[in-house]
Design a protein around this motif. Structure first.
Motif, mmCIF file in Angstrom:
data_model
loop_
_atom_site.group_PDB
_atom_site.id
_atom_site.type_symbol
_atom_site.label_atom_id
_atom_site.label_comp_id
_atom_site.label_asym_id
_atom_site.label_seq_id
_atom_site.Cartn_x
_atom_site.Cartn_y
_atom_site.Cartn_z
ATOM 1 N N PRO A 66 0.822 -1.213 0.000
ATOM 2 C CA PRO A 66 0.000 0.000 0.000
ATOM 3 C C PRO A 66 0.861 1.270 0.000
ATOM 4 C CG PRO A 66 -0.964 -1.618 1.450
ATOM 5 C CD PRO A 66 0.386 -2.162 1.027
ATOM 6 N N HIS A 67 0.431 2.223 -0.839
ATOM 7 C CA HIS A 67 1.154 3.481 -1.007
ATOM 8 C C HIS A 67 0.202 4.532 -1.581
ATOM 9 C CE1 HIS A 67 1.331 1.504 -4.948
ATOM 10 N NE2 HIS A 67 1.408 2.728 -5.471
ATOM 11 N N PHE A 68 0.695 5.762 -1.723
ATOM 12 C CA PHE A 68 -0.088 6.812 -2.365
ATOM 13 C C PHE A 68 0.842 7.736 -3.138
ATOM 14 C CE2 PHE A 68 0.988 8.604 1.763
ATOM 15 C CZ PHE A 68 1.257 9.934 1.504
ATOM 16 N N HIS A 69 0.240 8.538 -4.018
ATOM 17 C CA HIS A 69 0.970 9.515 -4.820
ATOM 18 C C HIS A 69 0.402 10.901 -4.530
ATOM 19 C CE1 HIS A 69 2.395 6.051 -7.069
ATOM 20 N NE2 HIS A 69 1.146 5.684 -7.253
ATOM 21 N N ARG A 70 1.261 11.901 -4.536
ATOM 22 C CA ARG A 70 0.816 13.277 -4.296
ATOM 23 C C ARG A 70 0.478 14.019 -5.587
ATOM 24 N NH1 ARG A 70 1.914 14.825 1.024
ATOM 25 N NH2 ARG A 70 3.382 13.475 2.099
ATOM 26 N N THR A 71 1.042 13.599 -6.716
ATOM 27 C CA THR A 71 0.928 14.388 -7.945
ATOM 28 C C THR A 71 0.115 13.732 -9.052
ATOM 29 O OG1 THR A 71 2.961 13.477 -8.906
ATOM 30 C CG2 THR A 71 3.202 15.419 -7.502
ATOM 31 N N ILE A 72 -0.261 12.477 -8.900
ATOM 32 C CA ILE A 72 -0.934 11.758 -9.981
ATOM 33 C C ILE A 72 -2.079 10.910 -9.447
ATOM 34 C CG2 ILE A 72 1.005 11.666 -11.606
ATOM 35 C CD1 ILE A 72 1.785 8.946 -10.453
ATOM 36 N N THR A 73 -3.068 10.685 -10.309
ATOM 37 C CA THR A 73 -4.101 9.690 -10.033
ATOM 38 C C THR A 73 -3.628 8.374 -10.643
ATOM 39 O OG1 THR A 73 -5.384 9.918 -12.073
ATOM 40 C CG2 THR A 73 -5.869 11.484 -10.287
ATOM 41 N N GLU A 74 -4.223 7.293 -10.209
ATOM 42 C CA GLU A 74 -3.891 5.994 -10.779
ATOM 43 C C GLU A 74 -5.179 5.186 -10.913
ATOM 44 O OE1 GLU A 74 -0.565 2.436 -10.178
ATOM 45 O OE2 GLU A 74 -0.664 4.072 -8.751
ATOM 46 N N SER A 75 -5.344 4.556 -12.058
ATOM 47 C CA SER A 75 -6.528 3.738 -12.308
ATOM 48 C C SER A 75 -6.095 2.371 -12.802
ATOM 49 C CB SER A 75 -7.417 4.396 -13.368
ATOM 50 O OG SER A 75 -7.892 5.640 -12.913
ATOM 51 N N PHE A 76 -6.906 1.371 -12.469
ATOM 52 C CA PHE A 76 -6.624 -0.010 -12.838
ATOM 53 C C PHE A 76 -7.846 -0.595 -13.535
ATOM 54 C CE2 PHE A 76 -4.492 1.110 -8.923
ATOM 55 C CZ PHE A 76 -3.188 0.759 -9.174
ATOM 56 N N PRO A 103 -7.689 8.638 -6.533
ATOM 57 C CA PRO A 103 -7.302 10.037 -6.685
ATOM 58 C C PRO A 103 -5.940 10.309 -6.049
ATOM 59 C CG PRO A 103 -8.841 9.822 -4.878
ATOM 60 C CD PRO A 103 -8.719 8.452 -5.518
ATOM 61 N N GLU A 104 -5.409 11.494 -6.296
ATOM 62 C CA GLU A 104 -4.168 11.892 -5.640
ATOM 63 C C GLU A 104 -4.340 11.712 -4.128
ATOM 64 O OE1 GLU A 104 -5.972 13.820 -7.689
ATOM 65 O OE2 GLU A 104 -4.660 14.788 -9.160
ATOM 66 N N LEU A 157 10.581 8.219 -2.921
ATOM 67 C CA LEU A 157 10.356 9.663 -2.892
ATOM 68 C C LEU A 157 10.693 10.323 -4.226
ATOM 69 C CD1 LEU A 157 11.581 10.595 0.699
ATOM 70 C CD2 LEU A 157 9.227 10.281 -0.131
ATOM 71 N N ARG A 158 11.735 9.829 -4.905
ATOM 72 C CA ARG A 158 12.094 10.367 -6.226
ATOM 73 C C ARG A 158 10.994 10.155 -7.239
ATOM 74 N NH1 ARG A 158 15.792 7.529 -8.869
ATOM 75 N NH2 ARG A 158 16.486 6.301 -7.109
ATOM 76 N N HIS A 159 10.147 9.148 -6.985
ATOM 77 C CA HIS A 159 9.109 8.785 -7.949
ATOM 78 C C HIS A 159 7.704 8.982 -7.386
ATOM 79 C CE1 HIS A 159 11.979 7.335 -10.880
ATOM 80 N NE2 HIS A 159 12.631 6.734 -9.900
ATOM 81 N N ASP A 160 7.542 9.950 -6.481
ATOM 82 C CA ASP A 160 6.215 10.307 -5.947
ATOM 83 C C ASP A 160 5.467 9.080 -5.447
ATOM 84 O OD1 ASP A 160 3.961 11.875 -5.285
ATOM 85 O OD2 ASP A 160 3.060 11.508 -7.241
ATOM 86 N N GLN A 161 6.153 8.262 -4.671
ATOM 87 C CA GLN A 161 5.515 7.082 -4.102
ATOM 88 C C GLN A 161 5.774 7.091 -2.610
ATOM 89 O OE1 GLN A 161 5.046 3.870 -6.575
ATOM 90 N NE2 GLN A 161 5.367 2.292 -5.052
ATOM 91 N N TYR A 162 4.715 7.181 -1.837
ATOM 92 C CA TYR A 162 4.801 7.287 -0.379
ATOM 93 C C TYR A 162 4.214 6.034 0.224
ATOM 94 C CZ TYR A 162 5.807 12.048 -1.671
ATOM 95 O OH TYR A 162 6.370 13.155 -2.240
ATOM 96 N N MET A 163 5.058 5.247 0.862
ATOM 97 C CA MET A 163 4.612 3.975 1.432
ATOM 98 C C MET A 163 3.839 4.227 2.719
ATOM 99 S SD MET A 163 5.774 2.352 -1.032
ATOM 100 C CE MET A 163 5.383 0.666 -0.649
ATOM 101 N N VAL A 164 2.859 3.365 2.972
ATOM 102 C CA VAL A 164 2.014 3.499 4.156
ATOM 103 C C VAL A 164 2.483 2.530 5.224
ATOM 104 C CG1 VAL A 164 -0.343 3.284 4.999
ATOM 105 C CG2 VAL A 164 0.078 4.183 2.725
#
Length: 164
Positions: A66-76, A103-104, A157-164
């Protein structure tokens, strides 16, 4: 909701559609599980509008935590097989035709735990340079590199991925 601002000011339409044949070899292979990634439309090739990837997973368990992004949405969008999809609260088994929008800031994850191959489309909006992230993951997996916790954090962090 209304249409976004005009991005094309021409009086007549233009040519420029790009067809990518479905039978092309994958652009990237990740690890022993045999995950294959097809770069259908990158942020660069779509002028930053979106990034679209076909993600084909082998039968062995795989997928991010599980993670989230601050700058992009993601859809599957599940194409084949069964893929566990996490919406930040619960895991659900995604089957062909199932869709998840995140969503972001939305916590999410996916996993193939079915024991059989599975595939899906992954859409990022707006387009971001996700290929660099995917290629770095492939390099780590394909070459048996082991990262420290600090190195993983820096990579994410370099790739806008924040682990939970």
């Amino acid at each position: 909701m209304s249409y976004p601002p005009i991005r094309y000011e021409g009086e007549k339409g233009t040519t420029g559609g790009v067809l990518r044949a479905g039978d092309l070899a994958p652009d990237l292979r990740i690890g022993e599980n045999g995950t294959q990634v097809h770069y259908l439309g990158t942020g660069d090739s779509t002028g930053g509008a979106f990034g679209l990837y076909r993600w084909e997973m082998g039968p062995n368990p795989s997928g991010p935590s599980p993670h989230f992004h601050r700058t992009i949405t993601e859809s599957f969008y599940v194409l084949s097989g069964e893929i566990k999809l996490f919406n930040g609260e619960t895991w659900a088994t995604g089957r062909p035709g199932d869709f998840l929008f995140v969503p972001e800031g939305g916590i999410h994850a996916f996993r193939n735990e079915s024991g059989a191959p599975a595939s899906m489309l992954i859409l990022f909006t707006p387009g971001a340079p996700r290929e660099a992230y995917f290629e770095e993951l492939a390099d780590i997996a394909n070459n048996g590199r082991e990262l420290t916790a600090e190195e993983w954090t820096e990579l994410y962090l370099r790739h806008d991925q924040y682990m939970v």
